[in-house]
Design a protein around this motif. Structure first.
Motif, short mmCIF file in Angstrom:
data_model
loop_
_atom_site.label_atom_id
_atom_site.label_comp_id
_atom_site.label_asym_id
_atom_site.label_seq_id
_atom_site.Cartn_x
_atom_site.Cartn_y
_atom_site.Cartn_z
N ALA A 55 58.93 61.30 121.62
CA ALA A 55 60.32 61.11 122.04
C ALA A 55 60.94 59.89 121.41
CB ALA A 55 60.37 60.97 123.57
N VAL A 73 61.56 65.22 121.63
CA VAL A 73 62.59 65.09 122.67
C VAL A 73 63.45 63.88 122.32
CG1 VAL A 73 62.98 64.87 125.15
CG2 VAL A 73 60.86 65.91 124.35
N ASP A 77 67.32 60.11 128.37
CA ASP A 77 66.23 60.41 129.32
C ASP A 77 65.01 61.01 128.61
OD1 ASP A 77 67.42 62.76 128.62
OD2 ASP A 77 67.46 63.60 130.65
N SER A 78 64.89 60.77 127.30
CA SER A 78 63.82 61.41 126.52
C SER A 78 62.42 60.98 126.96
CB SER A 78 64.01 61.13 125.03
OG SER A 78 64.08 59.74 124.80
N ARG A 81 61.52 62.99 130.07
CA ARG A 81 61.31 64.42 129.77
C ARG A 81 60.03 64.63 128.96
NH1 ARG A 81 65.30 66.87 126.63
NH2 ARG A 81 66.31 64.90 126.14
N LYS A 84 56.96 64.29 131.29
CA LYS A 84 56.77 65.50 132.11
C LYS A 84 56.18 66.63 131.27
CE LYS A 84 60.44 64.84 135.52
NZ LYS A 84 61.85 65.13 135.78
N ALA A 85 56.69 66.79 130.05
CA ALA A 85 56.24 67.90 129.20
C ALA A 85 54.80 67.70 128.74
CB ALA A 85 57.17 68.03 127.99
N THR A 106 58.62 58.32 137.32
CA THR A 106 58.22 59.68 136.96
C THR A 106 56.70 59.78 136.81
OG1 THR A 106 60.30 59.97 135.78
CG2 THR A 106 58.55 61.52 135.24
#
Ligand code: NDP
Ligand code: MG
Length: 383
Positions: A55, A73, A77-78, A81, A84-85, A106
């Motif tokens: 990211a 990404v 907010d990369s 994200r 999460k991925a 997160t």
């Protein structure tokens, strides 16, 4: 084999963590690498470590053809994200500033363990973050060298109460400077840290002793200790990384040559110790270790941080926000070094303490503090 997301992979902590991954490919895999805008540096790391996800906050013009094997990404907010991925087991949170708070938050939802370098996340969101970690049973493993030292000493606690934490402090680049000279220290003076090689923001924080103040707050949250039981001692050689004191007066210390790969590796491998090419301590060559009390007169930001911790609520968020704004302006050579503690004081005086009950409260207090700080600095925004 553990899969780690390295958030802030291009930074000082991130690249040193990757050096440990490089040495132990049988134990660690970098599943996710993130950065803000250092695209060329991140491309090199992705080429070498082949993560599942990468990211960048700033989207580059193009991704090199040979790096399209992983998921990319982009955007503000990369990091979140990408984390999460990635489905990484551990998150090494090594973004600098409150900008890393969302990632820590997160990580507590999607990872098994948090390896925490990003002290500003605890300074600003400490109560919320530690409560969430406790509720979810997620270990918060300290990466900051002092907190790692305390954590290592605590392994020998055997249920006994700890009377005091003693954080050591190198004193930063201006440790022996006169008060009047400190005010006008240049960026070059301040970035010449005597013992540690770190990112720009934390190096400035070391010179102002804001860093030690942030670390007192960090220690309060990590080890559930009140401000009155956390002391700071200046130790210029950075060999004793910190200490704990028991009720019988016994003090345990953790020592080593200053090399962040020690505490980073301890968090990554915990409870196992991960070897790297650590230089052995040569006590005879050292000869002596020195200690002194911090000087509140020349470095007023340290007592301000303790005061903010005692005030609670939004006060530490205000302290941190004003400092981030002032350090940014100092690094852009827009203000003298001595303005940093003044701006923190002015923001703390101007903004009433309010309770922090959710992450939105943290961001509100941070925005208020930055806006007061920038107004006092005569600036409208950070650019
Ligand atoms: P650096 O400035 O060297 O690195 C910061 C990293 O975070 C870089 O990868 C940077 O990407 C990325 N980053 C910066 N801003 C953002 C953002 N807004 N969103 C997403 N990513 C961002 O910092 P350090 O490694 O020195 O410090 C990291 C944290 O660890 C800090 O909280 C610091 O206090 C703490 N720490 C550091 C120590 C050290 O020895 N360096 C010691 C103890 C604690 P890019 O390169 O693209 O800008
Ligand atoms: Mg430290």
């Amino acid at each position: 084999m553990r899969t780690i997301a390295i958030l802030g992979a291009t930074g000082s902590i991130g690249t040193q963590a990757l050096d440990i991954v490089r040495r132990h490919p049988d134990q660690f895999r970098a599943g996710c690498l993130t950065a803000h805008g250092s695209s060329e540096k991140l491309f090199e790391l992705v080429r070498e470590f082949r993560p599942d996800v990468a990211a960048l906050v700033d989207e580059p013009e193009a991704i090199p053809r040979d790096l399209r094997f992983c998921q990319w990404v982009f955007g503000p907010d990369s990091t979140v994200r990408a984390l999460k991925a990635s489905k990484a087991q551990d998150a090494l949170c090594a973004i600098v500033g409150i900008a890393g708070l969302d990632a820590v938050w997160t990580a507590l939802d999607v990872c098994e363990r948090v390896l925490l370098a990003n002290k500003e996340a605890l300074v600003t969101g400490g109560d919320l973050v530690m409560t969430k970690a406790a509720e979810k049973g997620i270990p918060m493993l300290p990466v900051d060298s002092e907190h790692s030292a305390i954590f290592q000493c605590l392994q020998a606690r055997q249920g006994n109460p700890v009377r005091r934490l003693l954080l050591t402090c190198s004193g930063g680049a201006l440790r022996s400077w006169k008060k009047e000279d400190i005010y006008n220290a240049t960026v070059k003076d301040v970035l010449a840290h005597p013992t540690w090689n770190m990112g720009g923001k934390i190096t400035v924080d070391c010179a102002s002793m804001v860093n030690k103040g942030l670390e007192v707050i960090e220690a309060h949250h990590l080890f559930n200790m009140p401000a009155g039981k956390i002391d700071v001692v200046v130790h210029p050689q950075s060999i004793v990384h910190s200490m704990i004191e028991f009720e019988d007066g016994a003090v345990l210390a953790q020592l080593g040559n200053p090399d962040m790969r020690g505490p980073i590796g301890y968090a990554m491998g915990y409870p196992a110790r991960v070897p790297y090419d650590a230089k052995p301590l040569d006590f005879a060559a050292l000869g002596h270790l020195d200690f002194a009390a911090p000087d509140a007169e020349r470095f007023p930001a340290l007592p301000m941080a303790v005061e903010a911790l005692k005030a609670g609520g939004s006060a530490p968020v205000v302290l941190n926000g004003a400092n981030e704004a002032a350090v940014g302006a100092f690094l852009r050579e827009q203000i003298p070094f001595g303005r940093i503690p003044e701006i923190i004081r002015e923001a703390l005086n101007a903004i009433p303490v309010t309770p922090i009950t959710c992450i939105a409260d943290v961001y509100e207090a941070d925005a208020k503090s930055r806006s007061v700080a920038l107004r006092k600095l005569g600036m409208r925004n950070e650019e």
